[in-house]
Motif scaffolding. Structure first.
Motif: not given
Length: 132
Positions: A18-19, A49-55
């Motif tokens: 989703v991110a 980056l958003s996917a990794l930051i979300t994690l």
């Protein structure tokens, strides 16, 4: 049906997807006035980056919130989350040649600030014996 929706809502992979789609789509839109492949690169970079930051964001907030008592534990985790995101996003977008860096980062940083603040306050409330 409710069980599968509940399971999906807790899935890190779903949150990351989703991110990626939401923030990658925003970045492509924010750069759409520029010629291709600029908007596409900005979208893929921001989505990744958003996917990794979300994690990692959730875990970092939990760790800092638990480690620092009192008022420091209230303001430090969201501040670290926003500053970390700002440093990472600006550096990587600059390296990727994103045309509209500030515009591209505006929405993801806003989401990070709101999420980090609300989540940290909820953690503090539960730790203090409040309702979770």
């Amino acid at each position: 049906m409710m069980k599968s929706a509940s399971t999906a809502s807790r899935s890190s992979a779903v949150h990351m997807a989703v991110a990626f789609i939401a923030m990658g789509g925003w970045a492509a839109f924010a750069n759409s006035a520029h010629p291709m492949p600029g908007p596409l690169i900005a979208g893929v970079v921001q989505g990744t980056l958003s996917a990794l930051i979300t994690l990692f964001l959730k875990r970092m907030i939990e760790a800092l919130s638990a480690r620092y008592p009192g008022s420091v534990g209230t303001w430090l985790p969201p501040l670290v989350a926003v500053l970390s995101s700002l440093a990472l996003l600006s550096s990587v977008h600059w390296l990727a040649g994103t045309p509209e860096i500030v515009r591209t980062m505006a929405v993801p940083l806003s989401v990070t600030a709101v999420y980090a603040t609300v989540y940290n306050l909820a953690l503090r409330r539960v730790a203090a014996g409040g309702v979770g």
